[in-house]
Scaffold this active site. Structure first.
Site, PDB file in Angstrom:
ATOM      1  N   GLU A 182      41.166  48.893  24.856  1.00  0.00           N
ATOM      2  CA  GLU A 182      42.818  49.495  25.569  1.00  0.00           C
ATOM      3  C   GLU A 182      44.019  49.618  23.719  1.00  0.00           C
ATOM      4  OE1 GLU A 182      42.882  46.422  28.481  1.00  0.00           O
ATOM      5  OE2 GLU A 182      41.265  46.855  29.375  1.00  0.00           O
ATOM      6  N   ASN A 224      36.968  51.802  23.763  1.00  0.00           N
ATOM      7  CA  ASN A 224      36.664  51.293  25.559  1.00  0.00           C
ATOM      8  C   ASN A 224      38.457  50.813  25.812  1.00  0.00           C
ATOM      9  OD1 ASN A 224      35.137  50.552  28.057  1.00  0.00           O
ATOM     10  ND2 ASN A 224      36.214  48.351  27.757  1.00  0.00           N
ATOM     11  N   HIS A 260      38.477  52.869  36.551  1.00  0.00           N
ATOM     12  CA  HIS A 260      39.291  51.446  37.704  1.00  0.00           C
ATOM     13  C   HIS A 260      39.887  52.271  38.242  1.00  0.00           C
ATOM     14  CE1 HIS A 260      37.776  47.300  35.605  1.00  0.00           C
ATOM     15  NE2 HIS A 260      38.352  47.621  34.254  1.00  0.00           N
ATOM     16  N   GLU A 288      33.128  49.688  33.020  1.00  0.00           N
ATOM     17  CA  GLU A 288      33.661  49.612  33.806  1.00  0.00           C
ATOM     18  C   GLU A 288      34.210  49.714  35.200  1.00  0.00           C
ATOM     19  OE1 GLU A 288      36.996  46.813  32.134  1.00  0.00           O
ATOM     20  OE2 GLU A 288      36.425  46.808  29.548  1.00  0.00           O
ATOM     21  N   ASP A 290      35.045  50.245  38.846  1.00  0.00           N
ATOM     22  CA  ASP A 290      35.625  49.549  40.356  1.00  0.00           C
ATOM     23  C   ASP A 290      36.111  50.760  40.587  1.00  0.00           C
ATOM     24  OD1 ASP A 290      37.727  48.940  39.243  1.00  0.00           O
ATOM     25  OD2 ASP A 290      36.720  46.724  38.756  1.00  0.00           O
TER      26      ASP A 290
HETATM   27  O1  G3I Z   1      40.065  30.914  32.434  1.00  0.00           O
HETATM   28  C1  G3I Z   1      40.749  30.176  33.446  1.00  0.00           C
HETATM   29  C2  G3I Z   1      40.463  29.260  34.356  1.00  0.00           C
HETATM   30  O2  G3I Z   1      40.462  27.751  33.232  1.00  0.00           O
HETATM   31  C3  G3I Z   1      41.156  28.587  35.169  1.00  0.00           C
HETATM   32  O3  G3I Z   1      40.917  27.536  36.071  1.00  0.00           O
HETATM   33  C4  G3I Z   1      41.441  29.836  36.158  1.00  0.00           C
HETATM   34  C5  G3I Z   1      42.543  29.956  37.041  1.00  0.00           C
HETATM   35  O4  G3I Z   1      43.129  31.077  38.363  1.00  0.00           O
HETATM   36  O5  G3I Z   1      41.959  31.064  35.329  1.00  0.00           O
HETATM   37  C6  G3I Z   1      40.837  31.770  34.313  1.00  0.00           C
HETATM   38  O6  G3I Z   1      41.045  32.592  33.281  1.00  0.00           O
HETATM   39  C7  G3I Z   1      41.420  33.780  34.102  1.00  0.00           C
HETATM   40  C8  G3I Z   1      40.065  35.125  33.700  1.00  0.00           C
HETATM   41  O7  G3I Z   1      40.040  35.795  34.296  1.00  0.00           O
HETATM   42  C9  G3I Z   1      38.977  34.245  33.903  1.00  0.00           C
HETATM   43  O8  G3I Z   1      38.268  33.837  34.718  1.00  0.00           O
HETATM   44  C10 G3I Z   1      42.187  34.636  34.276  1.00  0.00           C
HETATM   45  O9  G3I Z   1      43.770  34.252  35.126  1.00  0.00           O
HETATM   46  C11 G3I Z   1      42.174  36.099  34.934  1.00  0.00           C
HETATM   47  O10 G3I Z   1      43.397  36.522  34.224  1.00  0.00           O
HETATM   48  C12 G3I Z   1      40.771  36.840  33.937  1.00  0.00           C
HETATM   49  O11 G3I Z   1      40.872  37.942  34.626  1.00  0.00           O
HETATM   50  C13 G3I Z   1      40.386  38.592  33.206  1.00  0.00           C
HETATM   51  C14 G3I Z   1      41.478  39.624  33.313  1.00  0.00           C
HETATM   52  O12 G3I Z   1      39.778  40.522  32.587  1.00  0.00           O
HETATM   53  C15 G3I Z   1      41.954  39.118  31.899  1.00  0.00           C
HETATM   54  O13 G3I Z   1      42.456  40.618  30.760  1.00  0.00           O
HETATM   55  C16 G3I Z   1      39.065  39.855  34.489  1.00  0.00           C
HETATM   56  O14 G3I Z   1      38.405  38.301  35.501  1.00  0.00           O
HETATM   57  C17 G3I Z   1      38.353  40.399  33.446  1.00  0.00           C
HETATM   58  O15 G3I Z   1      37.560  41.260  34.505  1.00  0.00           O
HETATM   59  C18 G3I Z   1      39.740  41.688  33.760  1.00  0.00           C
HETATM   60  O16 G3I Z   1      39.043  42.400  32.670  1.00  0.00           O
HETATM   61  C19 G3I Z   1      39.420  43.448  32.119  1.00  0.00           C
HETATM   62  C20 G3I Z   1      38.406  43.945  30.660  1.00  0.00           C
HETATM   63  O17 G3I Z   1      38.058  43.024  30.211  1.00  0.00           O
HETATM   64  C21 G3I Z   1      39.349  45.246  30.141  1.00  0.00           C
HETATM   65  N1  G3I Z   1      39.272  46.341  30.818  1.00  0.00           N
HETATM   66  C22 G3I Z   1      40.388  45.625  32.003  1.00  0.00           C
HETATM   67  C23 G3I Z   1      39.361  44.481  32.817  1.00  0.00           C
HETATM   68  C24 G3I Z   1      40.224  44.467  33.750  1.00  0.00           C
HETATM   69  O18 G3I Z   1      41.341  43.937  33.816  1.00  0.00           O
END
Ligand code: G3I
Length: 376
Positions: A182, A224, A260, A288, A290
Site C-alpha cells: 500500500e 500489494n 476488498h 485479500e 472479500d
Molecule cells: O492487537 C490488538 C489487541 O491487543 C487488542 O485487544 C484488540 C482490541 O480491538 O485490537 C488488536 O489489534 C487489532 C488488530 O487488527 C489485531 O487483531 C486492531 O485493533 C485492528 O485494527 C487490526 O485490524 C487489522 C487491520 O488490517 C489493521 O490495518 C485487521 O485485523 C486485518 O484484517 C487488516 O488487514 C489489512 C491487510 O493487512 C492489508 N490490507 C488491508 C487489510 C484490511 O485492513
C-alpha cells in the site's frame, strides 16, 4: 480482531447445496472431488442409475487442476476453534497471516523479535502441506511508533534490518512476500502519509525489494495494494512503479491485487487490468478478497455477492499468470469489515454460524470451470 462473540462448541461444518451447482459438479473430474488417483473404482454398473453429484466440494482440489492457489487469511488464535480449523484444513492450499507477521507483532521494539505466532502458522502450513504467503514487510500501518520517530539514516537501517531478519527467518517456509504494501495513493502518486515515503523518499521501495532478495533469493517478491482491481489512476500509478522497478532491475516478481470489494460494484476491467501486469512480466494474485454487503444482508445482496465472487475467479482464471485467490478471512464472525465500514459486513464465504453462503457455491462453480481453453 475479536468481536464480542463467545467461542461456540464444536460441530461439523455444514454445506448448503445450491441446485444451480449440480450441472457443474457433475461435469467435474471425479478425481478432483474425491481426492483419489483417478483409477476407475470397481463396483456395480451405474450407467443407468441416477448420477450422484459430489456433495462435498473442496475448493483447493477443484482449483488445483487450474494451478490456482486457494488461500485464506488466518487469524492464528482461531485455529484452535474446530469449525474454523476444519475449513482451512479442507479448503486452503495457501495460508497467510491476517496480522501476526506484521511489523507491530514481529518487531514491536527495535531488534526485539517475536516470531512465535508466525512460526505457528508456518508450522501449520508445513504439517498440512499448504503454501505459506508472507504478509507483510514494509507497510505504513500496524507499524510500531519507534520506527516512525527515526531519522532517515536510522529508519533506512531499521527497514533493511527488518526486511532482512524477517525474510531470513521464514526462508524456505514463505514462498512469497508482500515486500511493500500500500505505497501508492488513490491518485497514483506515492502515498504521502507513509513514514517511509516521508523520511526516506522514493528509493525505499527498491531498497526493500533488493534486501528481501538478498535475504531469500528463492522467494517471490510482491507489491500489494487495494483499490487497484480495475484500470484507474491508482492502478496506473502501481503500473508505472512496477515498470520503473523492472527497468532498474529491481527483483520484483508479483503483484497482489487485494480485492476488498463491495457487492454490485466490481470494475468491469478486472481481467484486462490483471492481464496488463502479467504482460509486464509479473505474476498476479488476488490477495485479500472479500466482498462486503450492507447489513443485515438481503437475499438479493447475497446473490449479487455470489455473482461477484464468481466474476473475480473467472477474471483471474482467464489470465494464465493469475496464480491465486486468497479470501481475507474465513467466517463473517471474525471479518475486519464491520469494524472498518459501518453498516457493512457479511463479506466472506462462511457466515457467522459457519454455514456456507451462496458465494461459496458460486465460487466452487466458477473455479470448477477452470481456465478457458484448458481442461480443469
Ligand atoms: O492487537 C490488538 C489487541 O491487543 C487488542 O485487544 C484488540 C482490541 O480491538 O485490537 C488488536 O489489534 C487489532 C488488530 O487488527 C489485531 O487483531 C486492531 O485493533 C485492528 O485494527 C487490526 O485490524 C487489522 C487491520 O488490517 C489493521 O490495518 C485487521 O485485523 C486485518 O484484517 C487488516 O488487514 C489489512 C491487510 O493487512 C492489508 N490490507 C488491508 C487489510 C484490511 O485492513
Amino acid at each position: 480482531m475479536s468481536p464480542a462473540v463467545s467461542p461456540r462448541p464444536a460441530r461439523p461444518v455444514r454445506f448448503r447445496r445450491a441446485a444451480a451447482l449440480l450441472p457443474l459438479l457433475l461435469a467435474l473430474p471425479l478425481a478432483a472431488c474425491s481426492g483419489d488417483d483417478g483409477d476407475p473404482a470397481p463396483g456395480p454398473d451405474t450407467s443407468s442409475a441416477p448420477v450422484q453429484a459430489p456433495l462435498d466440494p473442496v475448493l483447493a482440489e477443484i482449483a488445483g487442476g487450474s494451478a490456482l492457489d486457494i488461500g485464506f487469511a488466518v487469524a492464528t488464535e482461531r485455529l484452535d476453534e474446530p469449525e474454523y480449523r476444519e475449513i482451512v484444513d479442507k479448503h486452503a492450499s495457501l495460508v497467510v497471516a491476517e496480522n501476526v507477521m506484521k511489523w507491530e507483532t514481529t518487531e514491536a521494539a527495535d531488534d526485539a523479535w517475536d516470531f512465535a505466532e508466525g512460526d505457528r502458522l508456518a508450522e501449520y502450513a508445513r504439517t498440512t502441506g499448504k503454501k505459506l504467503y508472507g504478509h507483510t514487510l514494509v507497510w505504513h500501518s500496524q507499524l510500531p511508533a519507534w520506527v516512525k520517530s527515526l531519522d532517515a539514516d536510522a529508519m533506512q537501517e531499521a527497514m533493511e534490518d527488518h526486511v532482512r531478519t524477517q525474510a531470513e527467518h521464514f526462508k524456505g517456509q514463505a514462498f512469497a512476500w508482500d515486500v511493500v504494501n500500500e505505497a501508492i495513493d488513490e491518485d497514483g502518486s506515492r502515498r504521502s502519509d507513509s513514514p517511509f515515503q516521508q523520511t526516506l523518499g522514493d528509493g525505499y521501495i527498491a531498497d526493500a525489494f533488493r534486501v528481501a532478495h538478498e535475504a531469500d533469493p528463492d522467494a517471490q517478491l510482491c507489491y500489494n495494494d487495494y483499490d487497484i482491481e480495475g484500470i484507474n489512476a491508482k492502478s496506473d500509478g502501481v503500473y508505472a512503479l512496477v515498470e520503473d522497478l523492472l527497468a532498474d532491475d529491481v527483483p520484483i516478481h508479483c503483484l497482489g491485487i487485494q480485492g476488498h470489494l463491495t457487492a454490485g460494484k466490481l470494475p468491469d476491467d478486472l481481467q484486462a487490468n490483471i492481464q496488463r501486469f502479467v504482460d509486464l512480466g509479473l505474476t498476479v494474485r488476488v490477495t485479500e478478497l472479500d466482498i462486503r454487503v450492507e447489513t443485515p444482508a438481503s437475499e438479493e445482496a447475497l446473490a449479487q455477492q455470489a455473482e461477484d465472487y464468481a466474476s473475480v475467479a473467472t477474471a483471474c482464471l482467464a489470465v494464465e499468470g493469475c496464480l491465486g485467490l486468497t479470501v481475507w478471512g474465513v467466517t463473517d464472525r471474525y471479518s475486519w469489515i464491520p469494524m472498518w465500514f459501518e453498516g457493512f459486513g457479511d463479506a466472506l464465504l462462511w457466515d457467522a454460524d459457519y454455514e456456507t453462503k451462496p458465494a461459496f457455491d458460486s465460487l466452487v462453480e466458477a473455479v470448477g470451470k477452470g481456465r478457458p481453453g484448458r481442461t480443469a
